[in-house]
Design an enzyme around this catalytic site. Sequence first.
Site, PDB file in Angstrom:
ATOM      1  CG  LEU A 157      -1.577   1.334   1.607  1.00 34.94           C
ATOM      2  CD1 LEU A 157      -2.555   1.776   0.521  1.00 34.94           C
ATOM      3  CD2 LEU A 157      -2.284   1.229   2.959  1.00 34.94           C
ATOM      4  CB  SER A 158       0.751   4.235   0.400  1.00 37.89           C
ATOM      5  OG  SER A 158       0.949   5.612   0.295  1.00 37.89           O
ATOM      6  CB  ALA A 159       5.592   4.201   1.196  1.00 35.91           C
TER       7      ALA A 159
END
Length: 490
Positions: A157-159
Amino acid sequence: MRPSILRRLLGRVASIAALALVAALLSVAGTARPATAAGGLQQVTGFGSNPGNLQMYAYVPDGLPADAPLVVALHGCTQTANAYYTGSGWPKYADLWGFAVVFPQTTAANNALSCFGWFDPAESGRGRGEAASVAQMVEYAKQRYGSDGRRVYVTGLSAGGGMAADLLAAYPDVFAGGSIASGLPAQCATSQAGASSCQSGTVRLTPAQWGDRARGSYPGYTGPWPRVAVWQGTADYTVNPANATALRDQWTDVWGIGQTPSATDTLPGGTTRSTYDDASGRPAVVTYSLAGMGHGLPVGPGPGTEQCGASGAYFLDTVCSAYHTGVFWGLDQGTPGGGGDGLPAPSGLRVAGVTADSVSLAWDAVGGAASYAVSRDGTRIASPAAATYTDTGLAAGSSHRYTVTALDAAGTPGTASAAVTATTTGTAPARCFTATNYAHVAAGRARTTGGLVYAEGSGQAMGLYNVFLTHTLRESPTGYFTLADTGCAA
């Protein structure tokens, strides 16, 4: 503190403005404290030299057989391994389908916001830093848990999604597939300052240029390449939806396939799924565009097979991404060489007939099979006892992809068959979509070239690639879009 760690920490502190940028880019709720092993999640030490200074946590179901798959799940900034273990839904399917999950964790010692260093070549390259530490965790799991090296997958997720993309590019020989939620293309940025352009979607490259960034992560590698899922909300103002399009462009180019979907359908939570098949007709890249969803991981809490996770900040109650990702990877189809009786894949799967609303299938019977699992577009729809099945209630002029798996008397699946595609007769009714140019591109209804947007199929110009221009597109036939701003008759 080791000198290498101190150098990294000083470098981040010296660039506090850039850290603030990454916070806006990839902030997700949670704490930066190291996770404590909770329930079935256990910390693992001594997994390797650990050049990236990561922590390893693992969830291994009781009685897991040798040669089971392995999933590596990467949290977002300020989150912990325990937060991702609790919210993502992956432990449910580890129990249901039989695989181990490794949850790497970074801390403030590496990055003040506990972000994985997807934007730092010293952390994200093959044999370097955090990426190398994750690769060591995979090797440890193969040795300690007996995980099947042919079925190792990474999600984030995300980073964590940005790092997952980097890992797929740097270690295509390690990972059979990946899933990137609200993340970034592989090697989009090479510095913290460059993360801003990635986040805003202003890095404009052709599919070939994106593909070159992935291929350049492991020069000389000739395949096979990982199969990649991309999850993105259309209302994500932290990681712009343009990144989902860039990810699609990157991995379809790596696979040598076009950017026009082989099939498009809908899932719960306002989700549009677009599938891009390889030359054999098997999905290589799948994008999931969630209408109105912001920045986070799609989850769908509940007791049903297709429900998972715990909703909260940045775990968004829409649809269970872990379930659909696992099906895309084939985790529900049994493990080659693993537990069960090793029923072979049904051969001779063929389309026996089509009508305007049905598809009839037939295949060669498998010895020892008590029944069969028929899957349409990656979702199981029936379990007939005979080696035939008719799928009804379909839309006219619609295309669907089918696979069949033999089940033994205990319901244990063998290996899935090769896929076949069938198209019902008649003409699919026209559908109309009104959205921003960004949203049209993210959903696969349009493409971008040189900062401009063009409708898929017709190639009609739609203007600048941004969130300010809105158009209505009419789809007829499937996959062919025309401008219909003055009126759209469905």
